[in-house]
Design an enzyme around this catalytic site. Sequence first.
Site, PDB file in Angstrom:
ATOM      1  N   ALA A  23     -35.890   0.024 -23.594  1.00  0.00           N
ATOM      2  CA  ALA A  23     -35.962   1.215 -22.747  1.00  0.00           C
ATOM      3  C   ALA A  23     -37.105   2.076 -23.241  1.00  0.00           C
ATOM      4  CB  ALA A  23     -34.652   1.989 -22.779  1.00  0.00           C
ATOM      5  N   MET A  26     -39.985   6.035 -19.293  1.00  0.00           N
ATOM      6  CA  MET A  26     -39.978   5.946 -17.844  1.00  0.00           C
ATOM      7  C   MET A  26     -38.724   5.253 -17.312  1.00  0.00           C
ATOM      8  SD  MET A  26     -42.881   4.315 -15.324  1.00  0.00           S
ATOM      9  CE  MET A  26     -44.105   5.507 -15.800  1.00  0.00           C
ATOM     10  N   VAL A  29     -35.817  -1.632 -19.283  1.00  0.00           N
ATOM     11  CA  VAL A  29     -36.509  -2.887 -19.000  1.00  0.00           C
ATOM     12  C   VAL A  29     -35.516  -4.031 -19.210  1.00  0.00           C
ATOM     13  CG1 VAL A  29     -38.508  -4.323 -19.497  1.00  0.00           C
ATOM     14  CG2 VAL A  29     -38.643  -1.851 -19.848  1.00  0.00           C
ATOM     15  N   LYS A  43     -38.779  -3.393 -14.876  1.00  0.00           N
ATOM     16  CA  LYS A  43     -38.651  -2.006 -15.324  1.00  0.00           C
ATOM     17  C   LYS A  43     -38.005  -1.201 -14.203  1.00  0.00           C
ATOM     18  CE  LYS A  43     -42.167   0.030 -17.254  1.00  0.00           C
ATOM     19  NZ  LYS A  43     -43.491   0.697 -17.370  1.00  0.00           N
ATOM     20  N   ASP A 137     -53.540   4.437 -22.394  1.00  0.00           N
ATOM     21  CA  ASP A 137     -52.495   4.447 -23.422  1.00  0.00           C
ATOM     22  C   ASP A 137     -52.421   3.088 -24.110  1.00  0.00           C
ATOM     23  OD1 ASP A 137     -50.520   5.679 -24.953  1.00  0.00           O
ATOM     24  OD2 ASP A 137     -48.919   4.922 -23.691  1.00  0.00           O
TER      25      ASP A 137
END
Length: 772
Positions: A23, A26, A29, A43, A137
């Site tokens: 997890a 956002m 998963v 996701k 990112d």
Amino acid sequence: MEPLAAGDPARVGDFVLRGRLGAGGMGEVFLGRSPGGRAAAVKVVHAHLARQPEFRGRFRREVAAARSVSGAYTAPVMAAGPEDDPPWIATLYVPGPSLAEAVRAAGPFPEVSVWPLAAGLVEALQAIHAEGLLHRDLTPSNVLLAADGPRVIDFGISRAVDGTVLTGTGATIGTPGFMSPEQARDGDVRQAGDVFSFGAVLAYAAGGVEPFGRGTPLGVLHRVVTAEPQLDEVPERIRTLVAACLAKNPDDRPTPAELLGLIAAEWDPGDDFPAAARWPEAVHTLIQARAVPPTARNTAPNTEPDNAPPPPHDAPTMTAPPRYEPTQPAGPPPEPEPAPAASGRVPKADRPRALRRRHRQALKLKRTGESEEAARRLAEVVADRSRVQGPDHIDVLYARQHHAMAVAESGREAEAAALLGDLIPEFVRRLGPDHRNTVTTRRGHAEAVGNAGRHEEAVRLLADIVTDTARVLGPNHPDTLLTRHLHGTNLADSGDHAEAARLFAVLLDDRIRVHGRNHEKTLVARMLHAHCVGLAGDHAEGARLMGELLPDLSRVRGPDHAETLAARGSRARHLGEAGEHAEAARAYAELAADTGRVLGPDHDDTLSARERHASHLGTSGEHVESARLHAGLAADQARLLGPDHRDTLLARHLSAWELGEAEEYAEAARLMGEVVADWARVVGPDHRDTMNARHFHARYVGGAGDYAEAARLMGEVVADWARAEAPDHQETLRAREWQAFYLDEVGDHEGAERLRAEADASRARAEGESVS
């Protein structure tokens, strides 16, 4: 992977869920299976985010952006439901740990693992950038390690280059230790920002720690923006690549295409990958643990033994190496095992890890400026590596290279030139003439040759190296531009200022094209071009060019920076050489004041600027003020250097001389008489400085009205010049002319005429000898 928990969905879209993968901020998963039987990472967005219209719009754009990205080293989107409740996205499942997990389990990766990791990540960035996207990112957590290479995942904060930002208003997106400085400042983030993150990720993989440390987010961001990265644990060759990526200025970072070239210069995957896996064994264990069967729902813990071997690939490919058919890897051979001691155990000091640690510690000393100690320790490392690994091992060659460079940095340039010269044929034999390390060693050798004073030899060497570096790395590569810079500086040091000015003019055009007019490296090229133009004879133009440079240099580097002060000194010098002595005096006066403030009143550069200020004032006609300044300088030099130091005596000499030029003959005679005595005591009665001072002392005595004493003193000067040099020497003849003048003044016209006749005869003899 964990079993599905109570309340977890059994299906999302067309995907049947098999277990929980984790997890994040956002969403959660899950491991899912597509209708065609493919494993997927599904996701599912958190409910509280799904209720926000702004987030849904952002997620919709994310899905559209992610669908457009494809590449061998990215995880492609298989399907998505941005309008479902809750929204979801499914990407191809990558059976492997994240890089963060891998480093925690295996520690820093060896170089053999880092180079393919680097190449795969750069290819992934190229695929992302090719679609007009940024990742924004790239972190160790967003890099998964599969058996056949890395995969870059999570474009959840990607940004379309057309300006659509997938973040909330005013939010700074990214992971602090891996964000670029411009991203940390919420500035304009472009592809170079992803390159910075790539460099930080690579440093983490190779060194085992985040390059900007850990701590509070604001503290880490502050270090990202203001501090240098900590790369002590990163191996030397990888550190060079990482440091280029972590440049604070985005324009200084290599592009992804340039990165692939730099990686290719260090690592060759060969036609067939080696059977020995690129990842450390602990990573393969983690990969194996994630290779869950896709055909059974994972509602209980996996019962397959942890040591079950992964299935072999059917055939080797560029991304799928064979696992059970060892072959010799391309490039340098693996490090041999040290010979065991008599007891059967390898001595601890001879183990590879101990040798690497000592090598890294010595390089750390070199980077911190302790060159002498670094050279001593590296010499020991060379000896021990040669004994343990053999003199031809590639690591021994690199240790010899590092030792030679430390020797050069300690000031022993001739010794370093010899060491690097011996190393060049070894690199040519092992790596080939066009390998980057071969070319770099040739450049280091030529630079050491020049620094040892053999500038013409360095010019010949560098001319060839410029051609080869441009061919191997490209005309715009930083190493090519650096080699051209060294070629120009050695030309200038050899005295060929006109050719140096021409080369710097061409280099300057390329620096401007590659970096921009006000880049630091461009500014240095502008300064050297202007200086060489002046040294080639066009001092007015040199001063003009330097004057144009100064505002830009002051703005970029700062008014008190050493380069700014040096450029001001060069401009003042060329003004003086161009005959603009009053303007040169003003420039030196301002420079002396600022140098004294920045470096201190007793610094050599401050004293030098004061001396030139005084000299140009005198040349412009302000003799009394010049004499006063020289006297003040003499007092300070006596305090700093001693009363008998040559610079102290010279300043006193010039002070007396300027008083004589101001026709203050009595004081000038008194001061010059004292200088004569001290010159004679310090350098000897027949030294040119002593004789010159005696000549002017006699003239000032005459100028004060004592013609008889002046004639006597000048007669002694004539005799000593004739003895020390020759009767026909120009200094002897000049002194005779003045002696005759003073004899005329006291009424001895016959003696004066005799001296003039002797002088004329001596000139005639000298001219006759020169004609014959």
